[in-house]
Design a protein around this motif. Structure first.
Motif, short mmCIF file in Angstrom:
data_model
loop_
_atom_site.label_atom_id
_atom_site.label_comp_id
_atom_site.label_asym_id
_atom_site.label_seq_id
_atom_site.Cartn_x
_atom_site.Cartn_y
_atom_site.Cartn_z
N ARG A 157 0.84 -1.20 0.00
CA ARG A 157 0.00 0.00 0.00
C ARG A 157 0.87 1.24 0.00
O ARG A 157 1.66 1.48 0.91
N THR A 158 0.77 2.03 -1.06
CA THR A 158 1.57 3.25 -1.17
C THR A 158 0.70 4.50 -1.23
O THR A 158 1.22 5.61 -1.26
N THR A 159 -0.61 4.33 -1.30
CA THR A 159 -1.51 5.47 -1.32
C THR A 159 -2.81 5.07 -0.65
O THR A 159 -3.08 3.88 -0.46
N GLY A 160 -3.61 6.07 -0.28
CA GLY A 160 -4.86 5.78 0.39
C GLY A 160 -5.96 5.43 -0.58
O GLY A 160 -5.76 5.46 -1.80
N PRO A 186 -8.78 6.16 -11.00
CA PRO A 186 -7.58 6.27 -10.16
C PRO A 186 -7.46 5.17 -9.13
O PRO A 186 -6.38 4.94 -8.59
N PHE A 187 -8.56 4.47 -8.83
CA PHE A 187 -8.52 3.40 -7.83
C PHE A 187 -8.79 2.03 -8.46
O PHE A 187 -9.12 1.07 -7.76
N ARG A 240 -8.42 9.36 -1.20
CA ARG A 240 -7.04 8.94 -0.94
C ARG A 240 -6.63 9.22 0.50
O ARG A 240 -5.84 8.46 1.08
N GLY A 241 -7.13 10.29 1.06
CA GLY A 241 -6.72 10.66 2.41
C GLY A 241 -7.56 10.06 3.51
O GLY A 241 -7.28 10.24 4.69
#
Length: 238
Positions: free
Chosen positions: A30-33, A121-122, A182-183
């Motif tokens: 996992r590199t992003t939310g 994006p996801f 993402r956050g």
């Protein structure tokens, strides 16, 4: 003898270096939310809703959605766009977005809408056009409304996001709400939960304190006005 021992030691070292489960592999990659509560996620200003921690920004308005007496989702309003977020329990070793995506596509078609699967994006997402609520009584003047359905499978949880309004068709507006996704941090908890059960949310501490203070002040005013009489009762309507 020493050669066999060396090979055995090398095999043990290789086994230790490999991921032991799909869950651990997913967490390490996992590199992003959106983030899991156990991740080393970046710091930032977030609203603590218990099961979700949502990033906030200028002009954001956050509302809560309810099923019965339970808070089960959050809505982020930014200018002409809206983002709905709901978190659910999921199986430990498999995601549910593929199944949920197929179900959403069928539901959109059942109400007369159209839906197309696309890369987002996801990962895979749905771009849909659905009839506006109340459109039948308005003579179908508004026309179908654009909506994007996003889904993210996490460790033992699933996050569903629905983007509507301008952000459903305008990439510049969509970027703001995609950054909210993402956050976002999902707090699944350790208690057993059946798959697809909503992860319950709660009011932020500041909001709970304000409501309690307001209720106490109202009760005090009623006592001052009629110290020996029962005051009027207020029924909550939802």
């Amino acid at each position: 003898m020493f050669g066999r021992r060396r090979r055995a030691e090398e095999e043990r070292a290789t086994a230790v270096s490999k991921p032991v489960s799909g869950e651990e592999s997913s967490a390490s990659a996992r590199t992003t939310g959106p983030w899991d509560g156990q991740d080393d996620y970046p710091e930032g200003e977030r609203v603590d809703l218990g099961g979700l921690r949502l990033p906030v920004g200028p002009g954001f308005e956050i509302q809560l959605s309810m099923t019965g007496d339970q808070i089960d989702g959050a809505i982020v309003l930014v200018e002409e766009s809206a983002l709905q977020l709901h978190a659910f329990a999921a199986p430990r070793r498999s995601g549910i977005w593929d199944e949920v995506r197929a179900e959403l596509a069928r539901e959109v078609a059942a109400v007369g809408g159209t839906v197309t699967e696309q890369d987002g994006p996801f990962g895979a997402e749905l771009a849909a056009r659905v009839p506006a609520q109340g459109q039948a009584s308005q003579g179908a003047q508004q026309g179908p409304q654009p909506v994007r359905y996003l889904g993210v499978d996490g460790p033992r949880w699933f996050l569903r996001a629905v983007i509507s309004g301008r952000a459903a068709v305008d990439p510049s507006a969509a970027g703001i709400l995609e950054d909210v996704v993402r956050g976002t941090v999902v707090i699944r908890g350790d208690e057993p939960m059946p798959p697809r059960e909503p992860i319950q949310l709660r009011l932020p501490a500041e909001a709970r304190q304000a409501m309690e203070q307001h209720a106490a002040e109202q009760a005090g005013r009623q006592d001052d006005l009629r110290p020996f009489e029962r005051g009027p009762e207020i029924s909550e309507i939802r």
